[in-house]
Scaffold this active site. Structure first.
Site, mmCIF file in Angstrom:
data_model
loop_
_atom_site.group_PDB
_atom_site.id
_atom_site.type_symbol
_atom_site.label_atom_id
_atom_site.label_comp_id
_atom_site.label_asym_id
_atom_site.label_seq_id
_atom_site.Cartn_x
_atom_site.Cartn_y
_atom_site.Cartn_z
ATOM 1 N N SER A 52 0.790 -1.139 -0.076
ATOM 2 C CA SER A 52 0.109 0.038 -0.175
ATOM 3 C C SER A 52 0.785 1.277 -0.001
ATOM 4 C CB SER A 52 -0.882 -0.154 1.183
ATOM 5 O OG SER A 52 -0.384 -0.267 2.426
ATOM 6 N N GLU A 53 1.940 1.224 0.681
ATOM 7 C CA GLU A 53 3.122 2.300 0.516
ATOM 8 C C GLU A 53 4.414 1.837 0.736
ATOM 9 O OE1 GLU A 53 -0.553 4.948 1.462
ATOM 10 O OE2 GLU A 53 0.246 3.175 2.530
ATOM 11 N N THR A 54 5.202 2.718 0.058
ATOM 12 C CA THR A 54 6.666 2.483 0.192
ATOM 13 C C THR A 54 7.348 3.896 0.612
ATOM 14 O OG1 THR A 54 7.003 0.724 -1.577
ATOM 15 C CG2 THR A 54 8.883 1.799 -0.864
#
Length: 288
Positions: A52-54
């Site tokens: 979902s995020e980096t």
């Protein structure tokens, strides 16, 4: 420290946040040195990882414990992400030692404290930017419910719909029952369109077990993800929402998230009487 601390700092690492189990919590990518990466390459790496995020970190000259941090989902950049902050702080703390860090994000400066237990486990506590809570138009609530396939009578009347912010905007909707929260099958495109119009990052769907214990879920279609397994930014926003609604002073909340996805995570939210900011604490562990 393990050998993985010697890895190339420009190579993406994988961590699970808000858990001590690599198969639990919310997986995040962490790039410890993004100084040579263009915006396009950062977005491409986030898409390749598929989380979902980096978080992409860049050193700040003459400030060894400060990093500029940017967060990318597979589809877009977001101003702030809690679980990737926890993951990045633990990853950095493993390499430069526990203590205070400062993450300069697009939402503002976010202090993070990394601690190490006697058994060598790492936790991190982020302190949000100043939060706010605002009303949402009834027609927008109805549009959200229609996209979710929820009925108005399935909401908890003691926790009214509102938009809350602690680095990113979230619509808080409270289910009257745990069963309603567990049954999530929504119109991806319709919800994404509403969220883009209202500048929302996720929906914070909650069910109140008791006054300090909540179960939460976070649809994230604007990021190209059906559901975020553990959402630190939304947890901080929810803390601000609950303080506003119930006029809380100092309080400690426990949020359970990811159980319905088979990735259980635990988020601790702390409110202070003398500070409007919200603190969110969680574990993080390297994914092999």
């Amino acid at each position: 420290m393990s050998d993985n601390t010697q890895a190339d700092p420009a190579e993406p690492l994988r961590y699970a946040a808000f858990t001590a189990d690599p198969a639990g919590g919310n997986p995040a990518g962490v790039v410890l040195d993004a100084s040579a990466l263009s915006d396009e390459r950062q977005l491409a790496l986030a898409a390749e990882l598929g989380y979902s995020e980096t978080a992409f970190l860049t050193e700040v000259p003459d400030q060894p414990r400060t990093r500029t941090v940017r967060y990318f989902s597979p589809l877009t950049e977001v101003p702030f992400c809690g679980h990737a902050t926890i993951a990045a702080a633990v990853a950095l703390g493993e390499r430069i030692g526990p203590g205070e860090l400062l993450f300069e994000t697009k939402a503002g400066p976010v202090p993070v404290e990394v601690a190490r237990t006697g058994s060598g486990e790492f936790t991190a506590t982020l302190t949000s930017v100043p939060p706010y809570v605002e009303e949402i138009a009834p027609e927008d609530v109805l549009e959200a419910l229609d996209a979710l396939g929820w009925r108005a009578e399935e909401l908890d009347g003691t926790l009214p719909p509102m938009i809350a912010y602690a680095g990113a905007r979230h619509l808080v909707l409270a289910a009257a029952t745990r069963a309603r929260l567990a049954d999530l099958d929504y119109d991806f495109d319709a919800l994404a369109a509403l969220m883009r119009r209202l500048d929302l990052v996720t929906l914070q769907l909650v069910w109140e077990q008791d006054a300090t214990t909540f179960h939460v879920r976070d649809p994230f279609p604007v990021g190209g993800i059906v559901e975020d397994p553990a959402t630190g930014a939304a947890a901080a926003a929810f803390g601000a929402y609950l303080r506003h609604l119930r006029q809380l002073g100092a309080a400690r909340l426990t949020l359970h998230q990811g159980e319905d996805l088979g990735r259980p995570g635990l988020l601790t939210v702390e409110l202070a009487a003398e500070d409007t900011r919200v603190r969110v604490t969680g574990r993080a562990v390297r994914i092999p």
